[in-house]
Design a protein around this motif. Structure first.
Motif, PDB file in Angstrom:
ATOM      1  N   MET A   1       0.875  -1.176   0.000  1.00 38.87           N
ATOM      2  CA  MET A   1       0.000   0.000   0.000  1.00 38.87           C
ATOM      3  C   MET A   1       0.915   1.230   0.000  1.00 38.87           C
ATOM      4  SD  MET A   1      -3.010   0.489   2.837  1.00 38.87           S
ATOM      5  CE  MET A   1      -1.842   0.779   4.167  1.00 38.87           C
ATOM      6  N   THR A   2       0.969   1.943  -1.120  1.00 36.88           N
ATOM      7  CA  THR A   2       2.018   2.958  -1.266  1.00 36.88           C
ATOM      8  C   THR A   2       1.531   4.389  -1.462  1.00 36.88           C
ATOM      9  OG1 THR A   2       2.087   2.471  -3.620  1.00 36.88           O
ATOM     10  CG2 THR A   2       3.677   1.316  -2.238  1.00 36.88           C
ATOM     11  N   CYS A   3       0.246   4.584  -1.701  1.00 30.78           N
ATOM     12  CA  CYS A   3      -0.224   5.952  -1.946  1.00 30.78           C
ATOM     13  C   CYS A   3      -1.689   6.096  -1.564  1.00 30.78           C
ATOM     14  CB  CYS A   3      -0.019   6.332  -3.418  1.00 30.78           C
ATOM     15  SG  CYS A   3      -1.164   5.501  -4.540  1.00 30.78           S
ATOM     16  N   GLY A   4      -2.202   7.291  -1.733  1.00 35.09           N
ATOM     17  CA  GLY A   4      -3.582   7.571  -1.367  1.00 35.09           C
ATOM     18  C   GLY A   4      -4.584   6.721  -2.130  1.00 35.09           C
ATOM     19  N   HIS A   5      -4.223   6.381  -3.356  1.00 37.58           N
ATOM     20  CA  HIS A   5      -5.115   5.526  -4.143  1.00 37.58           C
ATOM     21  C   HIS A   5      -5.215   4.138  -3.527  1.00 37.58           C
ATOM     22  CE1 HIS A   5      -5.968   2.657  -7.469  1.00 37.58           C
ATOM     23  NE2 HIS A   5      -6.972   3.486  -7.607  1.00 37.58           N
ATOM     24  N   CYS A   6      -4.076   3.609  -3.097  1.00 33.14           N
ATOM     25  CA  CYS A   6      -4.062   2.301  -2.425  1.00 33.14           C
ATOM     26  C   CYS A   6      -4.933   2.355  -1.174  1.00 33.14           C
ATOM     27  CB  CYS A   6      -2.647   1.917  -2.025  1.00 33.14           C
ATOM     28  SG  CYS A   6      -1.498   1.779  -3.395  1.00 33.14           S
ATOM     29  N   VAL A   7      -4.787   3.423  -0.405  1.00 31.16           N
ATOM     30  CA  VAL A   7      -5.554   3.572   0.826  1.00 31.16           C
ATOM     31  C   VAL A   7      -7.053   3.528   0.523  1.00 31.16           C
ATOM     32  CG1 VAL A   7      -6.156   5.198   2.665  1.00 31.16           C
ATOM     33  CG2 VAL A   7      -3.760   4.841   2.056  1.00 31.16           C
ATOM     34  N   ALA A   8      -7.458   4.252  -0.511  1.00 27.34           N
ATOM     35  CA  ALA A   8      -8.874   4.291  -0.883  1.00 27.34           C
ATOM     36  C   ALA A   8      -9.358   2.911  -1.328  1.00 27.34           C
ATOM     37  CB  ALA A   8      -9.093   5.312  -1.996  1.00 27.34           C
ATOM     38  N   THR A   9      -8.504   2.190  -2.069  1.00 27.01           N
ATOM     39  CA  THR A   9      -8.876   0.866  -2.564  1.00 27.01           C
ATOM     40  C   THR A   9      -9.027  -0.129  -1.412  1.00 27.01           C
ATOM     41  OG1 THR A   9      -7.649   1.323  -4.588  1.00 27.01           O
ATOM     42  CG2 THR A   9      -8.210  -0.982  -4.156  1.00 27.01           C
ATOM     43  N   VAL A  10      -8.087  -0.075  -0.473  1.00 25.90           N
ATOM     44  CA  VAL A  10      -8.138  -0.982   0.678  1.00 25.90           C
ATOM     45  C   VAL A  10      -9.359  -0.647   1.548  1.00 25.90           C
ATOM     46  CG1 VAL A  10      -6.969  -1.615   2.829  1.00 25.90           C
ATOM     47  CG2 VAL A  10      -5.668  -1.488   0.691  1.00 25.90           C
ATOM     48  N   GLU A  11      -9.603   0.639   1.723  1.00 24.31           N
ATOM     49  CA  GLU A  11     -10.749   1.056   2.530  1.00 24.31           C
ATOM     50  C   GLU A  11     -12.062   0.568   1.905  1.00 24.31           C
ATOM     51  OE1 GLU A  11     -10.528   5.087   3.756  1.00 24.31           O
ATOM     52  OE2 GLU A  11     -12.558   5.103   4.582  1.00 24.31           O
TER      53      GLU A  11
ATOM     54  N   SER B   1     -15.415   0.179  11.194  1.00 23.10           N
ATOM     55  CA  SER B   1     -14.613   1.382  11.358  1.00 23.10           C
ATOM     56  C   SER B   1     -13.197   1.030  10.925  1.00 23.10           C
ATOM     57  CB  SER B   1     -14.699   1.834  12.812  1.00 23.10           C
ATOM     58  OG  SER B   1     -13.470   2.355  13.228  1.00 23.10           O
ATOM     59  N   VAL B   2     -12.654   1.793   9.978  1.00 28.09           N
ATOM     60  CA  VAL B   2     -11.341   1.466   9.432  1.00 28.09           C
ATOM     61  C   VAL B   2     -10.414   2.666   9.541  1.00 28.09           C
ATOM     62  CG1 VAL B   2     -12.224   1.882   7.096  1.00 28.09           C
ATOM     63  CG2 VAL B   2     -10.063   0.679   7.383  1.00 28.09           C
ATOM     64  N   LYS B   3      -9.209   2.380  10.039  1.00 25.66           N
ATOM     65  CA  LYS B   3      -8.198   3.421  10.197  1.00 25.66           C
ATOM     66  C   LYS B   3      -6.954   2.979   9.451  1.00 25.66           C
ATOM     67  CE  LYS B   3      -6.765   4.608  14.286  1.00 25.66           C
ATOM     68  NZ  LYS B   3      -6.746   4.712  15.764  1.00 25.66           N
ATOM     69  N   ILE B   4      -6.519   3.789   8.499  1.00 28.21           N
ATOM     70  CA  ILE B   4      -5.349   3.415   7.709  1.00 28.21           C
ATOM     71  C   ILE B   4      -4.243   4.435   7.910  1.00 28.21           C
ATOM     72  CG2 ILE B   4      -4.465   2.959   5.395  1.00 28.21           C
ATOM     73  CD1 ILE B   4      -7.223   1.963   4.622  1.00 28.21           C
ATOM     74  N   ASP B   5      -3.074   3.931   8.277  1.00 27.53           N
ATOM     75  CA  ASP B   5      -1.893   4.770   8.468  1.00 27.53           C
ATOM     76  C   ASP B   5      -0.884   4.383   7.394  1.00 27.53           C
ATOM     77  OD1 ASP B   5       0.500   5.890   9.203  1.00 27.53           O
ATOM     78  OD2 ASP B   5       0.306   5.409  11.328  1.00 27.53           O
ATOM     79  N   LEU B   6      -0.848   5.194   6.341  1.00 26.36           N
ATOM     80  CA  LEU B   6      -0.018   4.864   5.179  1.00 26.36           C
ATOM     81  C   LEU B   6       1.468   4.824   5.541  1.00 26.36           C
ATOM     82  CD1 LEU B   6       0.142   4.310   2.143  1.00 26.36           C
ATOM     83  CD2 LEU B   6       0.084   6.768   1.757  1.00 26.36           C
TER      84      LEU B   6
ATOM     85  N   ILE C   1       2.111   1.640   6.991  1.00 19.23           N
ATOM     86  CA  ILE C   1       1.428   0.586   6.233  1.00 19.23           C
ATOM     87  C   ILE C   1       0.499  -0.240   7.129  1.00 19.23           C
ATOM     88  CG2 ILE C   1       3.027   0.405   4.272  1.00 19.23           C
ATOM     89  CD1 ILE C   1       4.338  -1.996   5.731  1.00 19.23           C
ATOM     90  N   ALA C   2      -0.221   0.467   7.984  1.00 16.60           N
ATOM     91  CA  ALA C   2      -1.087  -0.187   8.955  1.00 16.60           C
ATOM     92  C   ALA C   2      -2.559   0.017   8.626  1.00 16.60           C
ATOM     93  CB  ALA C   2      -0.802   0.361  10.345  1.00 16.60           C
ATOM     94  N   VAL C   3      -3.318  -1.070   8.758  1.00 19.37           N
ATOM     95  CA  VAL C   3      -4.763  -1.013   8.567  1.00 19.37           C
ATOM     96  C   VAL C   3      -5.415  -1.588   9.818  1.00 19.37           C
ATOM     97  CG1 VAL C   3      -6.717  -1.816   7.181  1.00 19.37           C
ATOM     98  CG2 VAL C   3      -4.528  -1.313   6.071  1.00 19.37           C
ATOM     99  N   GLU C   4      -6.209  -0.772  10.494  1.00 18.77           N
ATOM    100  CA  GLU C   4      -6.904  -1.222  11.695  1.00 18.77           C
ATOM    101  C   GLU C   4      -8.394  -1.233  11.434  1.00 18.77           C
ATOM    102  OE1 GLU C   4      -5.630   1.306  14.863  1.00 18.77           O
ATOM    103  OE2 GLU C   4      -3.777   0.177  15.139  1.00 18.77           O
ATOM    104  N   ILE C   5      -9.008  -2.366  11.772  1.00 15.08           N
ATOM    105  CA  ILE C   5     -10.428  -2.552  11.468  1.00 15.08           C
ATOM    106  C   ILE C   5     -11.180  -2.946  12.727  1.00 15.08           C
ATOM    107  CG2 ILE C   5     -12.095  -3.888  10.113  1.00 15.08           C
ATOM    108  CD1 ILE C   5      -9.675  -4.478   8.181  1.00 15.08           C
ATOM    109  N   GLU C   6     -12.279  -2.255  12.940  1.00 15.11           N
ATOM    110  CA  GLU C   6     -13.164  -2.558  14.061  1.00 15.11           C
ATOM    111  C   GLU C   6     -14.447  -3.114  13.442  1.00 15.11           C
ATOM    112  OE1 GLU C   6     -12.025  -0.975  17.452  1.00 15.11           O
ATOM    113  OE2 GLU C   6     -12.964  -2.920  17.700  1.00 15.11           O
TER     114      GLU C   6
END
Ligand SMILES: [Cu+2]
Length: 66
Positions: free
Chosen positions: A9-19, A30-35, A38-43
């Motif tokens: 996950m390398t850019c804002g586009h990746c973040v949007a796709t993963v979200e 609830s999803v929190k992404i810290d580019l 490279i962390a994705v936290e999901i509740e």
């Protein structure tokens, strides 16, 4: 809470796709992404495997932490 590392996950586009992938499993998640980390936290109450699958299907490599 589920915590993944998604190293490809390398850019804002990746973040949007993963979200989007996460929300496709559980719209109420609830999803929190810290580019930078490279962390994705999901509740969510849905099983963690569903999120791993969805992130993989989106073209990324989720590694479960913890
Ligand atoms: Cu990207």
């Amino acid at each position: 809470m589920y915590s993944f590392r998604v190293s490809d996950m390398t850019c804002g586009h990746c973040v949007a796709t993963v979200e989007k992938a996460v929300k496709s499993v559980d719209a109420a998640a609830s999803v929190k992404i810290d580019l930078a980390n490279i962390a994705v936290e999901i509740e969510s109450t849905k099983p963690v495997a569903r999120f791993a699958e969805a992130i993989e299907e989106a073209g990324y490599t989720p590694l479960l932490r913890g």
